[in-house]
Design a protein around this motif. Structure first.
Motif, PDB file in Angstrom:
ATOM      1  N   LEU A  10      33.811 -67.291  98.427  1.00 39.66           N
ATOM      2  CA  LEU A  10      33.780 -68.527  99.229  1.00 39.66           C
ATOM      3  C   LEU A  10      34.523 -69.687  98.587  1.00 39.66           C
ATOM      4  CD1 LEU A  10      29.965 -68.601 100.180  1.00 39.66           C
ATOM      5  CD2 LEU A  10      31.868 -67.892 101.646  1.00 39.66           C
ATOM      6  N   LEU A  11      34.580 -69.683  97.233  1.00 40.58           N
ATOM      7  CA  LEU A  11      34.972 -70.899  96.505  1.00 40.58           C
ATOM      8  C   LEU A  11      36.317 -71.490  96.922  1.00 40.58           C
ATOM      9  CD1 LEU A  11      33.626 -70.132  92.924  1.00 40.58           C
ATOM     10  CD2 LEU A  11      32.710 -71.732  94.626  1.00 40.58           C
ATOM     11  N   ASP A  12      37.332 -70.634  97.081  1.00 41.27           N
ATOM     12  CA  ASP A  12      38.666 -71.174  97.380  1.00 41.27           C
ATOM     13  C   ASP A  12      38.693 -71.884  98.727  1.00 41.27           C
ATOM     14  OD1 ASP A  12      39.631 -70.361  95.019  1.00 41.27           O
ATOM     15  OD2 ASP A  12      40.528 -68.492  95.774  1.00 41.27           O
ATOM     16  N   HIS A  13      37.850 -71.433  99.659  1.00 35.16           N
ATOM     17  CA  HIS A  13      37.821 -72.046 100.993  1.00 35.16           C
ATOM     18  C   HIS A  13      36.862 -73.229 101.028  1.00 35.16           C
ATOM     19  CE1 HIS A  13      40.217 -68.913 102.886  1.00 35.16           C
ATOM     20  NE2 HIS A  13      39.633 -68.117 102.020  1.00 35.16           N
ATOM     21  N   LEU A  14      35.694 -73.054 100.442  1.00 29.19           N
ATOM     22  CA  LEU A  14      34.639 -74.071 100.531  1.00 29.19           C
ATOM     23  C   LEU A  14      34.921 -75.259  99.611  1.00 29.19           C
ATOM     24  CD1 LEU A  14      32.062 -74.291 102.166  1.00 29.19           C
ATOM     25  CD2 LEU A  14      30.823 -73.157 100.315  1.00 29.19           C
ATOM     26  N   ARG A  15      35.610 -74.998  98.509  1.00 25.64           N
ATOM     27  CA  ARG A  15      35.951 -76.014  97.506  1.00 25.64           C
ATOM     28  C   ARG A  15      34.802 -76.999  97.249  1.00 25.64           C
ATOM     29  NH1 ARG A  15      40.353 -78.280 100.195  1.00 25.64           N
ATOM     30  NH2 ARG A  15      41.214 -76.478 101.249  1.00 25.64           N
ATOM     31  N   PRO A  16      33.654 -76.488  96.757  1.00 29.34           N
ATOM     32  CA  PRO A  16      32.521 -77.389  96.486  1.00 29.34           C
ATOM     33  C   PRO A  16      32.844 -78.329  95.331  1.00 29.34           C
ATOM     34  CG  PRO A  16      32.086 -75.202  95.605  1.00 29.34           C
ATOM     35  CD  PRO A  16      33.381 -75.102  96.337  1.00 29.34           C
ATOM     36  N   ARG A  17      32.188 -79.497  95.297  1.00 31.86           N
ATOM     37  CA  ARG A  17      32.406 -80.414  94.176  1.00 31.86           C
ATOM     38  C   ARG A  17      31.665 -79.929  92.947  1.00 31.86           C
ATOM     39  NH1 ARG A  17      31.213 -86.305  95.929  1.00 31.86           N
ATOM     40  NH2 ARG A  17      31.022 -86.644  93.704  1.00 31.86           N
ATOM     41  N   ARG A  18      30.548 -79.232  93.212  1.00 32.09           N
ATOM     42  CA  ARG A  18      29.750 -78.747  92.078  1.00 32.09           C
ATOM     43  C   ARG A  18      29.065 -77.462  92.525  1.00 32.09           C
ATOM     44  NH1 ARG A  18      25.115 -82.680  89.690  1.00 32.09           N
ATOM     45  NH2 ARG A  18      24.149 -82.167  91.694  1.00 32.09           N
ATOM     46  N   TYR A  19      28.782 -76.570  91.563  1.00 30.51           N
ATOM     47  CA  TYR A  19      28.087 -75.318  91.870  1.00 30.51           C
ATOM     48  C   TYR A  19      26.885 -75.186  90.936  1.00 30.51           C
ATOM     49  CZ  TYR A  19      27.321 -70.216  91.980  1.00 30.51           C
ATOM     50  OH  TYR A  19      26.755 -68.961  92.059  1.00 30.51           O
ATOM     51  N   LEU A  20      25.684 -75.060  91.527  1.00 25.66           N
ATOM     52  CA  LEU A  20      24.449 -74.951  90.745  1.00 25.66           C
ATOM     53  C   LEU A  20      23.828 -73.570  90.977  1.00 25.66           C
ATOM     54  CD1 LEU A  20      22.829 -78.368  91.871  1.00 25.66           C
ATOM     55  CD2 LEU A  20      24.152 -77.977  89.798  1.00 25.66           C
ATOM     56  N   PRO A  21      24.173 -72.575  90.156  1.00 25.08           N
ATOM     57  CA  PRO A  21      23.552 -71.259  90.345  1.00 25.08           C
ATOM     58  C   PRO A  21      22.164 -71.244  89.689  1.00 25.08           C
ATOM     59  CG  PRO A  21      25.221 -71.142  88.606  1.00 25.08           C
ATOM     60  CD  PRO A  21      25.158 -72.576  89.051  1.00 25.08           C
ATOM     61  N   ILE A  22      21.139 -70.793  90.450  1.00 22.46           N
ATOM     62  CA  ILE A  22      19.778 -70.698  89.891  1.00 22.46           C
ATOM     63  C   ILE A  22      19.463 -69.221  89.680  1.00 22.46           C
ATOM     64  CG2 ILE A  22      17.330 -71.276  90.221  1.00 22.46           C
ATOM     65  CD1 ILE A  22      18.152 -73.181  92.438  1.00 22.46           C
ATOM     66  N   ASP A  23      18.935 -68.890  88.510  1.00 25.57           N
ATOM     67  CA  ASP A  23      18.480 -67.520  88.270  1.00 25.57           C
ATOM     68  C   ASP A  23      17.423 -67.505  87.176  1.00 25.57           C
ATOM     69  OD1 ASP A  23      19.806 -64.703  89.342  1.00 25.57           O
ATOM     70  OD2 ASP A  23      18.639 -64.473  87.500  1.00 25.57           O
ATOM     71  N   ILE A  24      16.563 -66.517  87.262  1.00 28.00           N
ATOM     72  CA  ILE A  24      15.456 -66.392  86.308  1.00 28.00           C
ATOM     73  C   ILE A  24      15.964 -65.902  84.946  1.00 28.00           C
ATOM     74  CG2 ILE A  24      14.877 -63.990  86.946  1.00 28.00           C
ATOM     75  CD1 ILE A  24      12.059 -66.322  86.838  1.00 28.00           C
ATOM     76  N   SER A  25      17.080 -65.148  84.975  1.00 31.23           N
ATOM     77  CA  SER A  25      17.574 -64.545  83.740  1.00 31.23           C
ATOM     78  C   SER A  25      18.638 -65.463  83.109  1.00 31.23           C
ATOM     79  CB  SER A  25      18.127 -63.156  84.071  1.00 31.23           C
ATOM     80  OG  SER A  25      18.978 -62.730  83.076  1.00 31.23           O
ATOM     81  N   GLY A  26      18.163 -66.361  82.209  1.00 27.16           N
ATOM     82  CA  GLY A  26      18.974 -67.454  81.678  1.00 27.16           C
ATOM     83  C   GLY A  26      20.240 -67.036  80.960  1.00 27.16           C
TER      84      GLY A  26
END
Ligand code: AVI
Length: 319
Positions: A99-115
């Motif tokens: 998605l990234l190239d199309h959506l071009r978000p200003r920031r990406y916050l991935p959440i996951d339990i496995s740090g």
């Protein structure tokens, strides 16, 4: 009449024990012999799940990837560019790459339990997308997670692919979506949901020829042996997986092949031949049932994308 002053008497409220051992003991004792599928995912379980995603019978992963690749630009048109993108259960951050190239978000916050795994995946992603700010958040996204403050002028958009929503109970799914609708106010959620289909296809996807899904299911007991010092004999259990049409879900169980005694942390259990431990539900949706659920949770359902065979769906839900 003189009355004695009231004195507060401390009340002892028993706190239910938490964690894998306590949940496994409760599941074996009954009356409901079921345990949360979250216990599948130790390092070995995650490795086996990655293998499942590449199996010829397991259509969801490649079908959802196909939908995301084919319609990423249309999705970006609907969602709008420059959002603050939050992914629930991001793992290796692999689907977001589509998605990234199309959506071009200003920031990406991935959440996951496995740090640790998440930190590595986030660092790799930042190397691949030099302009993108990636802030990994370690935590259980089904509970309260503390996100950095929102970015001025960047609506918050959630991404929850893989149809993991189907592994929740209906009550948990509603609770999660309600929480997400509040968190994503002014933005929305891009949600992947597996669809109701020919039971033969579903059966094959959860009973693969190489028995990887069986190993994934049995890993729950292998994990108990590793972590809790149990001595489950894996050959004494059978991987049972079937489509429950009335409930529109695949159910996975571990069935005892014989009468046997097992022990978890000092507590002993006598299992009958045919004893069945329910380890997972994987609910399937129709496009309409998913939209109704989202509406109930406070979203305004928008565009829906599916593959040609209508095996899988991706929904844009405005919050
Ligand atoms: C993670 N989840 C969406 C998978 C599913 O299809 O429900 C887990 C899984 N269980 C057996 N195979 C895959």
């Amino acid at each position: 009449l003189a009355t004695a002053p009231l004195r507060a008497v401390p009340v002892e409220v028993p706190v239910p024990e938490e964690g894998f051992a306590a949940d496994l003991r409760r599941a074996l004792a009954g009356p409901v012999h079921s345990i949360s599928p979250k216990y599948f995912y130790d390092a070995e379980g995650s490795r086996l799940f990655d293998l499942i995603c590449g199996l010829p019978e397991y259509y969801p992963t490649r079908t959802e990837r196909g939908i995301l690749s084919a319609y990423a630009s249309e999705m970006a048109e609907e969602i709008g560019r420059g959002c603050d993108l939050v992914e629930f259960g991001a793992g290796s951050c692999s689907k977001v790459r589509l998605l990234l190239d199309h959506l071009r978000p200003r920031r990406y916050l991935p959440i996951d339990i496995s740090g640790e795994h998440l930190e590595q995946a986030a660092a790799q992603l930042e190397r691949e997308h030099p302009g993108l700010l990636v802030l990994p958040v370690t935590g259980d996204y089904t509970a309260q997670v503390h996100l950095p403050p929102p970015l001025e002028g960047a609506p918050r958009v959630g991404f929850f692919p893989g149809s993991t929503i189907g592994n929740f109970t209906p009550a948990e799914a509603l609770q999660f979506l309600r929480m997400a609708a509040k968190m994503l106010q002014g933005g929305g959620l891009l949600l992947g949901a597996d669809l109701v289909k020919d039971p033969a296809l579903l059966h094959a996807a959860y009973n693969d020829a190489q028995d990887v899904t069986a190993a994934f299911n049995l890993n729950l007991l292998a994990r108990a042996n590793r972590e809790l010092g149990c001595r489950f004999d894996l050959r004494a259990f059978w991987h049972s997986s079937f489509y429950n049409a009335a409930e529109r879900r695949i159910e996975m169980h571990l069935v005892s092949r014989k009468r046997q005694q097992v022990e978890v942390g000092g507590a002993e259990f006598e299992l009958e031949e045919g004893f069945s431990l329910h380890t997972e539900n994987s609910c399937k949706f129709t496009v309409d049932s998913l939209r109704r659920l989202a509406l109930q949770a406070g979203f305004r359902p928008g565009a829906v994308w599916t593959d040609e065979r209508r095996l899988f769906s991706v929904h844009w839900l405005r919050a």
